[in-house]
Enzyme design. Structure first.
Site, PDB file in Angstrom:
ATOM      1  N   GLY A  50      48.656 141.636 -77.098  1.00 36.67           N
ATOM      2  CA  GLY A  50      49.047 140.243 -76.985  1.00 36.67           C
ATOM      3  C   GLY A  50      50.490 139.913 -77.275  1.00 36.67           C
ATOM      4  CD  GLU A 104      48.880 139.607 -84.145  1.00 39.21           C
ATOM      5  OE1 GLU A 104      49.007 139.966 -82.968  1.00 39.21           O
ATOM      6  OE2 GLU A 104      48.120 140.159 -84.957  1.00 39.21           O
ATOM      7  CG  ASP A 105      48.734 137.688 -79.745  1.00 37.22           C
ATOM      8  OD1 ASP A 105      48.394 137.923 -80.928  1.00 37.22           O
ATOM      9  OD2 ASP A 105      47.968 137.904 -78.790  1.00 37.22           O
ATOM     10  CG  ASP A 108      41.797 132.627 -84.800  1.00 36.21           C
ATOM     11  OD1 ASP A 108      41.356 131.815 -85.629  1.00 36.21           O
ATOM     12  OD2 ASP A 108      41.347 132.708 -83.650  1.00 36.21           O
ATOM     13  CE  LYS A 136      43.662 129.482 -82.141  1.00 33.65           C
ATOM     14  NZ  LYS A 136      42.342 129.861 -81.595  1.00 33.65           N
ATOM     15  CG  PHE A 157      39.887 131.066 -76.282  1.00 37.25           C
ATOM     16  CD1 PHE A 157      39.948 132.132 -77.160  1.00 37.25           C
ATOM     17  CD2 PHE A 157      39.989 131.314 -74.917  1.00 37.25           C
ATOM     18  CE1 PHE A 157      40.102 133.438 -76.692  1.00 37.25           C
ATOM     19  CE2 PHE A 157      40.133 132.609 -74.445  1.00 37.25           C
ATOM     20  CZ  PHE A 157      40.190 133.670 -75.337  1.00 37.25           C
ATOM     21  CG  ASP A 164      43.106 139.218 -73.465  1.00 38.74           C
ATOM     22  OD1 ASP A 164      42.050 139.776 -73.139  1.00 38.74           O
ATOM     23  OD2 ASP A 164      43.518 139.215 -74.646  1.00 38.74           O
ATOM     24  NE  ARG A 170      46.124 141.645 -72.494  1.00 38.17           N
ATOM     25  CZ  ARG A 170      45.790 141.428 -73.756  1.00 38.17           C
ATOM     26  NH1 ARG A 170      46.561 140.675 -74.511  1.00 38.17           N
ATOM     27  NH2 ARG A 170      44.703 141.943 -74.264  1.00 38.17           N
TER      28      ARG A 170
END
Length: 180
Positions: A50, A104-105, A108, A136, A157, A164, A170
């Site tokens: 990601g 990091e993408d 969460d 988040k 989401f 993805d 992506r």
């Protein structure tokens, strides 16, 4: 730019355009530039798959000498975090005494990032910080600080810009949110 797309069985609508992402990447890069100027060759450690687009754009805006490496972790199944983190590709670079910036993408629940930090800290780096494109806060269950947050979002989401849905989406330059 399409306003809505379909990936597998789900529809998505545009949430964050590429221009807004670029501004957020620029802002977080400037913070890192200020904090790491003069430090000896920090290592940027991208979490695959990601983070690849974010890492690429971020590193182009970094103004000091650095090294890049990648690891691959897995913790998602479809649209949900499994809560179980698996290392698929590990780190081979020596990091003792080095400054490491995890890229990091999305952060969460924090399971993946906590797993990664513990693994890195066992190798005695000078420091470990996290730089994430998306954070988040409503989902985050850990106490570890996430110092560099390009953007905060809700519990939606999302796909695009490296993120993805079952391996699709992506390559989208904008961020899309699931609508159904």
């Amino acid at each position: 730019m399409e306003n809505t797309i379909q990936l597998h069985d789900k529809k998505f609508r545009i949430m964050i355009p590429a221009e807004q992402i670029d501004k957020a990447v620029d802002a977080v890069a400037q913070r890192i530039n200020a904090d790491y100027a003069g430090k000896e060759t920090p290592l940027f450690l991208g979490i695959l798959n990601g983070s690849f687009m974010f890492m690429s754009d971020l590193i182009k805006k970094i103004e000091f000498q650095n090294e890049l490496s990648f690891v691959k972790l897995a913790s998602y199944d479809g649209t949900c975090s499994t809560g179980c983190v698996k290392s698929l590709i590990g780190l081979n670079n020596p990091i003792e005494g080095r400054h490491v910036i995890i890229v990091e993408d999305i952060v969460d629940t924090g399971e993946s990032i906590e797993h990664m930090i513990k693994e890195l800290e066992a190798r005695n780096p000078a420091s470990v910080e996290v730089c994430t494109l998306f954070f988040k806060p409503g989902s985050y269950r850990k106490t570890l600080p996430i110092k560099y947050r390009a953007m905060e979002i809700g519990n939606e989401f999302i796909v695009g810009y490296g993120l993805d849905y079952d391996q699709l989406g992506r390559s989208l330059k904008d961020i899309y949110v699931v609508t159904e």
